[in-house]
Design a protein around this motif. Structure first.
Motif, PDB file in Angstrom:
ATOM      1  N   ASP A  35       0.839  -1.204   0.000  1.00 42.77           N
ATOM      2  CA  ASP A  35       0.000   0.000   0.000  1.00 42.77           C
ATOM      3  C   ASP A  35       0.874   1.255   0.000  1.00 42.77           C
ATOM      4  OD1 ASP A  35      -2.262  -1.510  -0.020  1.00 42.77           O
ATOM      5  OD2 ASP A  35      -2.786  -1.204   2.094  1.00 42.77           O
ATOM      6  N   GLY A  36       1.987   1.192   0.743  1.00 39.16           N
ATOM      7  CA  GLY A  36       2.891   2.333   0.802  1.00 39.16           C
ATOM      8  C   GLY A  36       3.580   2.613  -0.518  1.00 39.16           C
ATOM      9  N   GLY A  37       3.649   1.593  -1.382  1.00 37.64           N
ATOM     10  CA  GLY A  37       4.318   1.766  -2.666  1.00 37.64           C
ATOM     11  C   GLY A  37       3.379   2.017  -3.830  1.00 37.64           C
ATOM     12  N   LYS A  38       2.092   2.177  -3.556  1.00 40.88           N
ATOM     13  CA  LYS A  38       1.130   2.405  -4.638  1.00 40.88           C
ATOM     14  C   LYS A  38       1.337   3.769  -5.292  1.00 40.88           C
ATOM     15  CE  LYS A  38      -2.765  -0.524  -3.247  1.00 40.88           C
ATOM     16  NZ  LYS A  38      -4.154  -0.540  -2.720  1.00 40.88           N
ATOM     17  N   ILE A  39       1.178   3.802  -6.606  1.00 37.98           N
ATOM     18  CA  ILE A  39       1.260   5.058  -7.352  1.00 37.98           C
ATOM     19  C   ILE A  39      -0.164   5.549  -7.590  1.00 37.98           C
ATOM     20  CG2 ILE A  39       2.099   6.189  -9.432  1.00 37.98           C
ATOM     21  CD1 ILE A  39       4.294   5.076  -7.630  1.00 37.98           C
ATOM     22  N   THR A  40      -0.543   6.561  -6.853  1.00 38.54           N
ATOM     23  CA  THR A  40      -1.886   7.124  -6.985  1.00 38.54           C
ATOM     24  C   THR A  40      -1.775   8.612  -7.324  1.00 38.54           C
ATOM     25  OG1 THR A  40      -2.024   7.727  -4.643  1.00 38.54           O
ATOM     26  CG2 THR A  40      -2.743   5.500  -5.254  1.00 38.54           C
ATOM     27  N   GLY A  41      -2.888   9.177  -7.778  1.00 43.01           N
ATOM     28  CA  GLY A  41      -2.907  10.604  -8.078  1.00 43.01           C
ATOM     29  C   GLY A  41      -2.574  11.439  -6.852  1.00 43.01           C
ATOM     30  N   THR A  42      -3.092  11.012  -5.705  1.00 46.18           N
ATOM     31  CA  THR A  42      -2.818  11.737  -4.464  1.00 46.18           C
ATOM     32  C   THR A  42      -1.325  11.729  -4.148  1.00 46.18           C
ATOM     33  OG1 THR A  42      -4.989  11.121  -3.590  1.00 46.18           O
ATOM     34  CG2 THR A  42      -3.331  11.852  -2.000  1.00 46.18           C
ATOM     35  N   ASN A  43      -0.710  10.537  -4.255  1.00 46.48           N
ATOM     36  CA  ASN A  43       0.725  10.432  -3.976  1.00 46.48           C
ATOM     37  C   ASN A  43       1.550  11.300  -4.922  1.00 46.48           C
ATOM     38  OD1 ASN A  43       0.529   8.745  -1.814  1.00 46.48           O
ATOM     39  ND2 ASN A  43       1.000   6.877  -2.918  1.00 46.48           N
ATOM     40  N   MET A  44       1.161  11.318  -6.191  1.00 45.34           N
ATOM     41  CA  MET A  44       1.912  12.110  -7.161  1.00 45.34           C
ATOM     42  C   MET A  44       1.797  13.606  -6.870  1.00 45.34           C
ATOM     43  SD  MET A  44       3.511  10.039  -9.125  1.00 45.34           S
ATOM     44  CE  MET A  44       3.678   9.162  -7.566  1.00 45.34           C
ATOM     45  N   CYS A  45       0.621  14.046  -6.490  1.00 48.34           N
ATOM     46  CA  CYS A  45       0.444  15.460  -6.135  1.00 48.34           C
ATOM     47  C   CYS A  45       1.271  15.821  -4.904  1.00 48.34           C
ATOM     48  CB  CYS A  45      -1.041  15.756  -5.872  1.00 48.34           C
ATOM     49  SG  CYS A  45      -2.058  15.722  -7.366  1.00 48.34           S
TER      50      CYS A  45
END
Length: 255
Positions: A35-45
């Motif tokens: 879960d900590g390594g997921k690439i999501t829009g939120t993480n990218m922002c």
């Protein structure tokens, strides 16, 4: 009697330093790391925001601002997720997280480069220059910071404050920001040093995480044959030597 005392002391030391006694379940460890390594829009922002904040901190030589940026950066999660996939011998998952990490690197350097192109302050500050001369001490920081990070992530206690501390200690973002500065200002001598520091941090966090996950005996997709294990160990030793040699040479030039 003396042998029994020695044995009890040895057993007590093993118990004190045991990782399995306080570790989370295999399912919980897998869930946390992936879960900590997921690439999501939120993480990218969040990543772009963190890169701009760190770039400003480096540009004005503000340590407090740099630390603030490192605390919100999601970069370390991708390294730990990749380490989990590698130890679990889940190669499709490993490729997925490595590709995601590569995407994060590209986005991070692009954001930093755009900032430094627009910034009116062009002269390299002390904080920027500090990220261009990696030495063996940086290897130690990355390795033991990675150990602390993965141990914190695999504990039963979810309220651990280890991860923020590791984010500060290993400092993944400032070298990438320095790469952006070097590209924006055509300082390719700085690009080489900053890129090498980032490589050191990534590799030794990855390696230390792999060691702890191996000790915890996380489930594997398939067991490797003795020949495959031997080949993997040899490759790891060779890679470690290649990466570490320039940092050792740098120490001797400092003396």
């Amino acid at each position: 009697m003396e042998n029994n005392n020695k044995k009890s002391v040895k057993d007590e030391i093993k118990r004190i330093f045991s990782l399995s006694e306080d570790s989370a379940s295999n399912e919980e460890i897998r869930s946390r790391l992936l879960d900590g390594g997921k690439i999501t829009g939120t993480n990218m922002c969040v990543l772009v925001c963190a890169m701009v904040i760190a770039s400003v901190g480096l540009n004005v030589s503000s340590t407090a601002v740099i630390i603030g940026a490192m605390l919100i950066s999601p970069l370390m999660g991708s390294i730990l997720a990749s380490a989990y996939a590698a130890i679990a011998s889940d190669y499709p998952l490993l490729r997925k997280h490595l590709l995601g990490f590569a995407m994060q690197i590209v986005i991070s350097v692009t954001a930093a480069t755009i900032y430094f192109l627009l910034s009116p302050v062009k002269e390299p500050t002390v904080e920027l220059l500090a990220r261009t001369s990696p030495a063996f001490f940086d290897v130690l920081i990355a390795f033991f910071g990675g150990l602390a990070g993965i141990i914190g992530q695999t504990r039963q206690d979810k309220t651990s404050t280890v991860i923020p501390g590791v984010a500060i200690a290993t400092a993944l973002m400032p070298p990438l920001c320095t790469c952006g500065y070097a590209i924006a200002n055509a300082r390719f001598d700085m690009l080489l040093g900053a890129g090498y520091l980032f490589l050191i941090n990534c590799y030794f966090i990855f390696m230390s995480a792999g060691i702890i996950l191996s000790v915890l005996k996380i489930p594997k997709m398939r067991e490797l044959t003795p020949k495959e294990w031997k080949r993997r160990r040899f490759r790891m030793i060779v890679n470690t030597i290649i990466i570490i040699l320039p940092s050792i040479a740098a120490v001797y030039t400092m003396i």
